[in-house]
Design a protein around this motif. Structure first.
Motif, PDB file in Angstrom:
ATOM      1  N   GLU A  21       0.826  -1.209   0.000  1.00  0.00           N
ATOM      2  CA  GLU A  21       0.000   0.000   0.000  1.00  0.00           C
ATOM      3  C   GLU A  21       0.862   1.262   0.000  1.00  0.00           C
ATOM      4  O   GLU A  21       0.531   2.247  -0.653  1.00  0.00           O
ATOM      5  N   GLU A  24       2.068   1.895  -3.452  1.00  0.00           N
ATOM      6  CA  GLU A  24       1.003   2.462  -4.283  1.00  0.00           C
ATOM      7  C   GLU A  24       0.834   3.958  -4.033  1.00  0.00           C
ATOM      8  O   GLU A  24       0.557   4.718  -4.952  1.00  0.00           O
ATOM      9  N   ARG A  25       0.996   4.361  -2.788  1.00  0.00           N
ATOM     10  CA  ARG A  25       0.835   5.779  -2.443  1.00  0.00           C
ATOM     11  C   ARG A  25       1.992   6.630  -2.947  1.00  0.00           C
ATOM     12  O   ARG A  25       1.790   7.716  -3.479  1.00  0.00           O
ATOM     13  N   ASP A  26       3.217   6.157  -2.752  1.00  0.00           N
ATOM     14  CA  ASP A  26       4.373   6.972  -3.111  1.00  0.00           C
ATOM     15  C   ASP A  26       5.558   6.092  -3.482  1.00  0.00           C
ATOM     16  O   ASP A  26       6.491   5.925  -2.708  1.00  0.00           O
TER      17      ASP A  26
END
Length: 84
Positions: A21, A24-26
């Motif tokens: 996750e 996916e964010r950064d």
């Protein structure tokens, strides 16, 4: 593109779901080992990572390794007339 869930990707990479996750964010500030693990799994599932210009037609991206002519319309040929 492959239909993999975060949970499946975490299992196959050996990373916790929270790490996937976070990627996916950064992804730009992510752990290089985590990125390598994810890339390896995605390549195993048939993705090919392209550097800018490596396919002769443009920038960086991904595509399936094996493209058969009968697999549909190639991305560069998509337009409003063949939009179903």
């Amino acid at each position: 593109m492959l239909g993999l869930t975060v949970e499946v990707l975490a299992t196959e990479t050996g990373l916790p779901v929270s790490a996937i996750e976070a990627l996916e964010r950064d992804g730009s500030s992510a752990d290089i080992k985590a990125l390598a693990a994810v890339r390896s799994v995605l390549e195993t599932h048939g993705l090919l990572f392209l550097a800018g210009g490596s396919d002769g037609t443009g920038g960086a991206g991904i595509r399936f390794k094996h493209w058969a002519e009968n697999d549909g319309i190639r991305p560069e040929n998509l337009n409003a007339t063949n939009d179903d």
